[in-house]
Scaffold this motif. Sequence first.
Motif, PDB file in Angstrom:
ATOM      1  N   SER A   1       0.817  -1.223   0.000  1.00  0.00           N
ATOM      2  CA  SER A   1       0.000   0.000   0.000  1.00  0.00           C
ATOM      3  C   SER A   1       0.849   1.271   0.000  1.00  0.00           C
ATOM      4  CB  SER A   1      -0.916   0.015   1.218  1.00  0.00           C
ATOM      5  OG  SER A   1      -1.837  -1.044   1.164  1.00  0.00           O
ATOM      6  N   LEU A   2       2.000   1.244   0.654  1.00  0.00           N
ATOM      7  CA  LEU A   2       2.846   2.444   0.706  1.00  0.00           C
ATOM      8  C   LEU A   2       3.643   2.658  -0.569  1.00  0.00           C
ATOM      9  CD1 LEU A   2       4.396   2.535   4.297  1.00  0.00           C
ATOM     10  CD2 LEU A   2       2.779   4.143   3.293  1.00  0.00           C
ATOM     11  N   PHE A   3       4.208   1.569  -1.108  1.00  0.00           N
ATOM     12  CA  PHE A   3       5.157   1.693  -2.213  1.00  0.00           C
ATOM     13  C   PHE A   3       4.663   1.120  -3.535  1.00  0.00           C
ATOM     14  CE2 PHE A   3       7.709   1.026   1.748  1.00  0.00           C
ATOM     15  CZ  PHE A   3       8.014   2.363   1.942  1.00  0.00           C
ATOM     16  N   GLY A   4       3.486   0.504  -3.540  1.00  0.00           N
ATOM     17  CA  GLY A   4       2.963  -0.060  -4.775  1.00  0.00           C
ATOM     18  C   GLY A   4       3.710  -1.304  -5.233  1.00  0.00           C
ATOM     19  N   VAL A   5       4.349  -1.994  -4.316  1.00  0.00           N
ATOM     20  CA  VAL A   5       5.074  -3.221  -4.659  1.00  0.00           C
ATOM     21  C   VAL A   5       4.202  -4.436  -4.362  1.00  0.00           C
ATOM     22  CG1 VAL A   5       7.332  -2.176  -4.247  1.00  0.00           C
ATOM     23  CG2 VAL A   5       6.165  -3.322  -2.378  1.00  0.00           C
ATOM     24  N   LEU A   6       4.660  -5.599  -4.772  1.00  0.00           N
ATOM     25  CA  LEU A   6       3.987  -6.870  -4.495  1.00  0.00           C
ATOM     26  C   LEU A   6       2.555  -6.899  -5.035  1.00  0.00           C
ATOM     27  CD1 LEU A   6       5.183  -7.238  -0.785  1.00  0.00           C
ATOM     28  CD2 LEU A   6       6.196  -8.304  -2.808  1.00  0.00           C
ATOM     29  N   GLY A   7       2.339  -6.247  -6.145  1.00  0.00           N
ATOM     30  CA  GLY A   7       1.033  -6.256  -6.784  1.00  0.00           C
ATOM     31  C   GLY A   7       0.041  -5.251  -6.240  1.00  0.00           C
ATOM     32  N   GLY A   8       0.472  -4.384  -5.339  1.00  0.00           N
ATOM     33  CA  GLY A   8      -0.424  -3.379  -4.772  1.00  0.00           C
ATOM     34  C   GLY A   8      -0.305  -2.061  -5.504  1.00  0.00           C
ATOM     35  N   SER A   9      -1.154  -1.148  -5.128  1.00  0.00           N
ATOM     36  CA  SER A   9      -1.062   0.204  -5.679  1.00  0.00           C
ATOM     37  C   SER A   9      -0.814   1.166  -4.531  1.00  0.00           C
ATOM     38  CB  SER A   9      -2.344   0.577  -6.430  1.00  0.00           C
ATOM     39  OG  SER A   9      -3.451   0.479  -5.581  1.00  0.00           O
ATOM     40  N   ALA A  10       0.076   2.117  -4.753  1.00  0.00           N
ATOM     41  CA  ALA A  10       0.487   3.038  -3.705  1.00  0.00           C
ATOM     42  C   ALA A  10      -0.647   3.998  -3.345  1.00  0.00           C
ATOM     43  CB  ALA A  10       1.714   3.828  -4.148  1.00  0.00           C
ATOM     44  N   VAL A  11      -0.828   4.186  -2.055  1.00  0.00           N
ATOM     45  CA  VAL A  11      -1.799   5.152  -1.539  1.00  0.00           C
ATOM     46  C   VAL A  11      -1.098   6.508  -1.505  1.00  0.00           C
ATOM     47  CG1 VAL A  11      -3.174   5.755   0.493  1.00  0.00           C
ATOM     48  CG2 VAL A  11      -2.886   3.367  -0.142  1.00  0.00           C
ATOM     49  N   PRO A  12      -1.744   7.576  -1.965  1.00  0.00           N
ATOM     50  CA  PRO A  12      -1.097   8.892  -1.915  1.00  0.00           C
ATOM     51  C   PRO A  12      -0.674   9.259  -0.484  1.00  0.00           C
ATOM     52  CG  PRO A  12      -3.099   8.989  -3.224  1.00  0.00           C
ATOM     53  CD  PRO A  12      -3.064   7.638  -2.590  1.00  0.00           C
ATOM     54  N   ALA A  13       0.518   9.792  -0.366  1.00  0.00           N
ATOM     55  CA  ALA A  13       1.091  10.118   0.943  1.00  0.00           C
ATOM     56  C   ALA A  13       0.200  11.072   1.719  1.00  0.00           C
ATOM     57  CB  ALA A  13       2.480  10.716   0.776  1.00  0.00           C
ATOM     58  N   GLY A  14       0.010  10.754   2.995  1.00  0.00           N
ATOM     59  CA  GLY A  14      -0.727  11.620   3.898  1.00  0.00           C
ATOM     60  C   GLY A  14      -2.234  11.497   3.849  1.00  0.00           C
ATOM     61  N   THR A  15      -2.784  10.651   2.989  1.00  0.00           N
ATOM     62  CA  THR A  15      -4.247  10.535   2.918  1.00  0.00           C
ATOM     63  C   THR A  15      -4.769   9.727   4.103  1.00  0.00           C
ATOM     64  OG1 THR A  15      -4.105   8.581   1.490  1.00  0.00           O
ATOM     65  CG2 THR A  15      -4.331  10.710   0.398  1.00  0.00           C
ATOM     66  N   TRP A  16      -5.904  10.209   4.632  1.00  0.00           N
ATOM     67  CA  TRP A  16      -6.518   9.549   5.773  1.00  0.00           C
ATOM     68  C   TRP A  16      -7.613   8.627   5.295  1.00  0.00           C
ATOM     69  CZ3 TRP A  16      -5.708   8.551  10.655  1.00  0.00           C
ATOM     70  CH2 TRP A  16      -6.771   8.088  11.432  1.00  0.00           C
ATOM     71  N   PRO A  17      -7.738   7.442   5.806  1.00  0.00           N
ATOM     72  CA  PRO A  17      -6.888   6.748   6.753  1.00  0.00           C
ATOM     73  C   PRO A  17      -5.896   5.801   6.082  1.00  0.00           C
ATOM     74  CG  PRO A  17      -8.961   5.579   6.640  1.00  0.00           C
ATOM     75  CD  PRO A  17      -9.046   6.747   5.674  1.00  0.00           C
ATOM     76  N   GLY A  18      -5.993   5.682   4.752  1.00  0.00           N
ATOM     77  CA  GLY A  18      -5.217   4.672   4.023  1.00  0.00           C
ATOM     78  C   GLY A  18      -3.715   4.735   4.215  1.00  0.00           C
ATOM     79  N   TRP A  19      -3.143   5.929   4.069  1.00  0.00           N
ATOM     80  CA  TRP A  19      -1.687   6.032   4.164  1.00  0.00           C
ATOM     81  C   TRP A  19      -1.219   5.748   5.587  1.00  0.00           C
ATOM     82  CZ3 TRP A  19       2.002   8.855   6.750  1.00  0.00           C
ATOM     83  CH2 TRP A  19       3.314   8.753   6.251  1.00  0.00           C
ATOM     84  N   TYR A  20      -1.933   6.248   6.577  1.00  0.00           N
ATOM     85  CA  TYR A  20      -1.559   6.024   7.975  1.00  0.00           C
ATOM     86  C   TYR A  20      -1.711   4.547   8.349  1.00  0.00           C
ATOM     87  CZ  TYR A  20      -1.447  11.047   8.234  1.00  0.00           C
ATOM     88  OH  TYR A  20      -1.128  12.369   8.010  1.00  0.00           O
ATOM     89  N   ALA A  21      -2.756   3.912   7.842  1.00  0.00           N
ATOM     90  CA  ALA A  21      -2.941   2.476   8.088  1.00  0.00           C
ATOM     91  C   ALA A  21      -1.796   1.684   7.479  1.00  0.00           C
ATOM     92  CB  ALA A  21      -4.273   2.012   7.512  1.00  0.00           C
ATOM     93  N   ALA A  22      -1.385   2.054   6.271  1.00  0.00           N
ATOM     94  CA  ALA A  22      -0.277   1.354   5.609  1.00  0.00           C
ATOM     95  C   ALA A  22       1.036   1.555   6.369  1.00  0.00           C
ATOM     96  CB  ALA A  22      -0.145   1.835   4.169  1.00  0.00           C
ATOM     97  N   ALA A  23       1.249   2.756   6.897  1.00  0.00           N
ATOM     98  CA  ALA A  23       2.458   3.015   7.682  1.00  0.00           C
ATOM     99  C   ALA A  23       2.462   2.174   8.960  1.00  0.00           C
ATOM    100  CB  ALA A  23       2.567   4.493   8.018  1.00  0.00           C
ATOM    101  N   ILE A  24       1.309   2.066   9.612  1.00  0.00           N
ATOM    102  CA  ILE A  24       1.205   1.218  10.801  1.00  0.00           C
ATOM    103  C   ILE A  24       1.439  -0.239  10.427  1.00  0.00           C
ATOM    104  CG2 ILE A  24      -0.421   0.305  12.518  1.00  0.00           C
ATOM    105  CD1 ILE A  24      -1.615   3.141  12.672  1.00  0.00           C
ATOM    106  N   GLN A  25       0.873  -0.669   9.306  1.00  0.00           N
ATOM    107  CA  GLN A  25       1.043  -2.059   8.873  1.00  0.00           C
ATOM    108  C   GLN A  25       2.508  -2.383   8.620  1.00  0.00           C
ATOM    109  OE1 GLN A  25      -1.519  -2.223   5.471  1.00  0.00           O
ATOM    110  NE2 GLN A  25      -3.369  -2.148   6.716  1.00  0.00           N
ATOM    111  N   LEU A  26       3.203  -1.508   7.940  1.00  0.00           N
ATOM    112  CA  LEU A  26       4.612  -1.769   7.652  1.00  0.00           C
ATOM    113  C   LEU A  26       5.449  -1.722   8.928  1.00  0.00           C
ATOM    114  CD1 LEU A  26       6.840  -2.306   5.583  1.00  0.00           C
ATOM    115  CD2 LEU A  26       7.056   0.176   5.309  1.00  0.00           C
ATOM    116  N   GLY A  27       5.296  -0.671   9.716  1.00  0.00           N
ATOM    117  CA  GLY A  27       6.105  -0.522  10.925  1.00  0.00           C
ATOM    118  C   GLY A  27       5.812  -1.593  11.966  1.00  0.00           C
ATOM    119  N   ALA A  28       4.554  -1.784  12.300  1.00  0.00           N
ATOM    120  CA  ALA A  28       4.194  -2.785  13.300  1.00  0.00           C
ATOM    121  C   ALA A  28       4.496  -4.190  12.797  1.00  0.00           C
ATOM    122  CB  ALA A  28       2.717  -2.658  13.673  1.00  0.00           C
TER     123      ALA A  28
END
Length: 173
Positions: free
Chosen positions: A58-85
């Motif tokens: 979701s963050l980088f558009g890799v692994l068959g996903g599409s990147a969520v625009p930076a800073g959009t609520w809630p998608g980008w924040y959810a993706a950041a939590i998913q990657l970090g956690a």
Amino acid sequence: MTDPNTPSTAEAGTTPGTPGAPGSPASLTARLNQAQPYALGLFRIVVGLLFACHGASSLFGVLGGSAVPAGTWPGWYAAAIQLGAGILVLAGLGTRSAAFLASGSMAYAYFKVHQPESLLPIQNGGESAAMFCWAFALLVFTGPGALALDRLFGAGETTTVKARKDRGAPVTA
């Protein structure tokens, strides 16, 4: 007449059917209890890896996903939590805290995004959110299991072991 291939009770060392005898349910339970920290560690690694991959897609558009625009609520924040956690849980660093955050984010995803569509996860496409939520909730209560970097630094283990000893519960991990 007895079967010549079956060992006698004297050869086996214990009476068949007694707790702890080879092949008895108690023996199997003891073996499973010994493997429990490693099974839990493997569970943590797999769940963390899958969650981190979901965030990276979701963050980088890799692994068959599409990147969520930076800073959009809630998608980008959810993706950041998913990657970090996901990375923290995978490595076993701050597992309980990272799992708590991840579980909460998946509960939010389920109730705000999926549940308004319909009640059941199979109907609203929220199976992965529900499964991740409960898998991380389990890790909050069980801890990281074996093979966690927390154990190298001694973080978290001493409190859990001390608490189990204080309650009189067996210390297995």
